[in-house]
Design a protein around this motif. Structure first.
Motif, PDB file in Angstrom:
ATOM      1  N   LYS A 163       0.959  -0.883  -0.039  1.00 52.86           N
ATOM      2  CA  LYS A 163       0.261  -0.219  -0.046  1.00 52.86           C
ATOM      3  C   LYS A 163       0.735   1.292  -0.275  1.00 52.86           C
ATOM      4  CE  LYS A 163      -3.961   0.234   1.993  1.00 52.86           C
ATOM      5  NZ  LYS A 163      -4.863  -0.426   3.431  1.00 52.86           N
ATOM      6  N   ILE A 164       0.399   2.269  -0.592  1.00 47.37           N
ATOM      7  CA  ILE A 164       1.267   3.187  -0.944  1.00 47.37           C
ATOM      8  C   ILE A 164       0.923   4.729  -0.879  1.00 47.37           C
ATOM      9  CG2 ILE A 164       2.840   4.497  -2.226  1.00 47.37           C
ATOM     10  CD1 ILE A 164       3.367   2.075  -4.031  1.00 47.37           C
ATOM     11  N   LYS A 165       1.051   5.577   0.392  1.00 52.81           N
ATOM     12  CA  LYS A 165       0.273   6.454   0.238  1.00 52.81           C
ATOM     13  C   LYS A 165       0.849   7.594   0.075  1.00 52.81           C
ATOM     14  CE  LYS A 165      -1.119   4.326   4.616  1.00 52.81           C
ATOM     15  NZ  LYS A 165      -1.481   4.073   6.496  1.00 52.81           N
ATOM     16  N   LEU A 166       0.299   8.221  -0.810  1.00 53.31           N
ATOM     17  CA  LEU A 166       0.761   9.743  -0.885  1.00 53.31           C
ATOM     18  C   LEU A 166       0.135  10.815  -0.068  1.00 53.31           C
ATOM     19  CD1 LEU A 166      -0.320   9.000  -5.058  1.00 53.31           C
ATOM     20  CD2 LEU A 166       2.021   8.702  -3.410  1.00 53.31           C
ATOM     21  N   SER A 167       0.621  12.332  -0.346  1.00 48.07           N
ATOM     22  CA  SER A 167       0.896  13.198   0.487  1.00 48.07           C
ATOM     23  C   SER A 167      -1.022  13.943  -0.132  1.00 48.07           C
ATOM     24  CB  SER A 167       2.052  13.639   0.984  1.00 48.07           C
ATOM     25  OG  SER A 167       2.576  14.385  -0.508  1.00 48.07           O
ATOM     26  N   GLU A 168      -0.432  14.167  -0.925  1.00 44.52           N
ATOM     27  CA  GLU A 168      -1.937  15.122  -2.627  1.00 44.52           C
ATOM     28  C   GLU A 168      -1.985  13.613  -3.352  1.00 44.52           C
ATOM     29  OE1 GLU A 168      -0.647  18.516  -3.802  1.00 44.52           O
ATOM     30  OE2 GLU A 168       1.083  18.245  -2.300  1.00 44.52           O
ATOM     31  N   PRO A 169      -3.529  14.155  -3.972  1.00 44.75           N
ATOM     32  CA  PRO A 169      -3.302  13.384  -5.216  1.00 44.75           C
ATOM     33  C   PRO A 169      -1.890  13.687  -6.755  1.00 44.75           C
ATOM     34  CG  PRO A 169      -5.117  14.960  -4.349  1.00 44.75           C
ATOM     35  CD  PRO A 169      -3.922  15.053  -3.309  1.00 44.75           C
ATOM     36  N   PHE A 170      -1.573  13.250  -7.223  1.00 45.39           N
ATOM     37  CA  PHE A 170      -0.394  12.692  -8.392  1.00 45.39           C
ATOM     38  C   PHE A 170      -1.191  12.033  -9.365  1.00 45.39           C
ATOM     39  CE2 PHE A 170       3.597  11.542  -8.849  1.00 45.39           C
ATOM     40  CZ  PHE A 170       4.381  13.104  -9.550  1.00 45.39           C
ATOM     41  N   SER A 171      -1.407  13.365  -9.707  1.00 47.72           N
ATOM     42  CA  SER A 171      -1.939  12.740 -11.736  1.00 47.72           C
ATOM     43  C   SER A 171      -1.495  11.451 -12.434  1.00 47.72           C
ATOM     44  CB  SER A 171      -2.921  13.779 -12.137  1.00 47.72           C
ATOM     45  OG  SER A 171      -3.789  14.195 -11.926  1.00 47.72           O
TER      46      SER A 171
END
Length: 520
Positions: A163-171
């Motif tokens: 599971k990879i968590k991003l700090s904000e959406p990244f298209s």
């Protein structure tokens, strides 16, 4: 037979929609036109189980985390499998990933991985491996660091789930994983070889690294236990040719099976050869020249604009590449989500250029040094730029520089003007952000514009494709005003292929995909 058409479709145009879908199923870089010691002949192993492929330059690094050249990718794609890849239509498809889910807010990606896959060194591919690679690509010395900027952490859920968590959406995230950020390297090999890993690359791909003789060749052998289908070729040799005509001669004689970059002036002759097929297809790339905003004379924006406006793109394409290209005024090739009016070109206007020179305090012109590669087409590139600028009193001194040195000079801003292009990527961010945002790794021209930075950052987190395009349109107005890079043309990928070779499928990323190749 030559097919001149735009075949690829932009998978990232639907990334925004994918964020609302779960359980989907299904794979920085400057290029120069070949710059290594010229070869005139190849002493190649004989037999139907060996394929010899030319490379227009020596690969600087076979470590995906550290590399930044198209020729690296040609070899890397045979050694490494990726989490995702592009198919023949330019669509994104999972490779090492079995299925994946994206959270509604676009911040959490859950990958279910395929089972039973091993690296060339015998270690297993699993969720720990993905976590290791993601974290390695985030390190300060990685050229993938900016691509992984929004990754907060990678969590191992179980051996086959990460599971990879991003700090904000990244298209662009999935699109980025179709390239070097998605190439999985063996953690054990990295630990064993350390900084020398680039000379001992280990992946899960169809071919296993044997040796790299700098400036001459890279040899790979078949992966006898490849997980994704039978590998039919025993050995692949990538041979370095800075002179494309010499490569074509070796293709005609049978010493080469592939030419990675056929000179356009050789195409008609190859078309008439019954033993060779020419593939010439529009791709994602662009070519042009950097103008260093930190060195005179190009600290002056008006002088940069004058150079930009003085280049007749259509004439350039006819003279230098015999029409095998599309005039460019942006990094976005036809088919890209951000392609549009920003890419339109106009003929040079003499009065406009003279007015710009006057505004820049150089009404009678000026001079600058232009670093170009060492191949004949590089020389022609430079000569045509010289002739197009001369009528305006702009004098160009050409400096021939080896490819690796050009990359180093670009990164260190050690030039006035520099001829390097980019092989292109499916998502617009991958051909834009690193090149125009302050202090990013491929911003060789050292442009720094706060409003441009703001728009580029907004475009990469916006999930709606139409809104993203509008942001890129605004950003390109600033890029045109800054004129820190002169976009000249979008490349055609041009391969010469022996008809003894079977199983070749053109993919619009410009890579010779080798896994399914065979030879009569």
């Amino acid at each position: 037979m030559i097919s001149k058409k735009v075949r690829w479709t932009l998978a990232t145009a639907i990334i925004g929609m994918m964020l609302a879908v779960t359980g989907c199923k299904g794979g920085n870089e400057s290029t120069s036109k070949g710059n290594s010691d010229q070869k005139t002949s190849v002493s190649a192993p004989a037999g139907n189980n060996v394929i010899n492929i030319s490379l227009k330059a020596d690969p600087p690094s076979l470590d995906p985390s550290k590399s930044n050249a198209l020729v690296d990718r040609q070899v890397q794609n045979s050694i490494y499998d990726k989490l995702f890849d592009l198919d023949k239509n330019g669509n994104i498809v999972p490779v090492l990933v079995e299925s994946y889910e994206v959270s509604p807010d676009g911040k959490v990606y859950t990958f279910k991985l395929k089972k039973g896959i091993k690296f060339h060194d015998g270690t297993e591919f699993n969720a720990d491996v993905v976590k290791f690679n993601i974290e390695r690509n985030r390190e300060d010395d990685s050229r993938r660091q900016n691509e992984m900027k929004f990754v907060q952490k990678a969590d191992v859920v179980d051996p086959q789930t990460v599971k990879i968590k991003l700090s904000e959406p990244f298209s662009p995230f999935i699109s980025i994983l179709t390239d070097r950020s998605g190439m999985m390297v063996s953690p054990e090999a990295v630990k064993k070889y350390g900084d020398d890993y680039l000379n001992h690359p280990v992946g899960t791909g169809a071919y296993v690294f044997v040796e790299h003789v700098k400036g001459d060749h890279v040899t790979l052998k078949k992966n006898e236990n490849y997980w994704n289908g039978e590998v039919k070729i025993d050995e692949i040799n990538y041979k370095v040719f800075s002179n494309g005509t010499a490569a074509v001669q070796n293709l005609k004689s049978g010493q080469l099976d592939f030419v990675d970059d056929v000179p356009t002036k050789e195409i008609k002759g190859l078309e008439n050869n019954p033993n060779i097929k020419v593939v010439a297809e529009a791709g994602m790339a662009y070519q042009g020249m950097y103008l260093n905003t930190t060195q005179e004379p190009f600290t002056n924006k008006y002088l940069r604009q004058a150079v930009n406006k003085a280049i007749d793109r259509e004439a350039f394409i006819k003279v230098v590449i015999d029409g095998y290209g599309v005039p460019a005024n942006s990094p976005f090739a036809p088919g890209n989500l951000a392609y549009g009016d920003s890419d339109k070109v106009s003929k040079p206007n003499e009065q406009e250029i003279k007015d710009l020179l006057t505004k820049g305090g150089k009404p009678n012109g000026f001079s600058f040094k232009f670093q170009i590669g060492t191949s004949p087409v590089n020389e022609q590139f430079g000569a045509v730029i010289q002739s197009m600028l001369k009528p305006y009193g702009i004098q160009v001194e050409l400096e021939k520089v080896e490819f690796g040195t050009m990359l180093d000079n670009g990164a260190k801003h050690k030039f006035q003007a520099l001829q390097l292009g980019w092989s292109g990527r499916p998502d617009p961010d991958q051909s834009f952000f690193d090149f125009v945002v302050t202090d990013q790794p491929n911003n060789y021209a050292a442009v720094s514009n706060p409003e441009l930075d703001k728009l580029a950052k907004q475009a990469r987190i916006e999930l709606d494709p139409a809104k993203r395009k509008a942001l890129y349109d605004q950003a390109m107005e600033i890029v045109h005003d800054e004129s820190e890079y002169v976009y000249i043309y979008h490349d055609f990928n041009r391969f010469g292929v022996s008809k003894k070779v079977t199983g070749f499928e053109y993919v619009p990323d410009g890579i010779i995909h080798t896994q399914k190749l065979d030879k009569k």
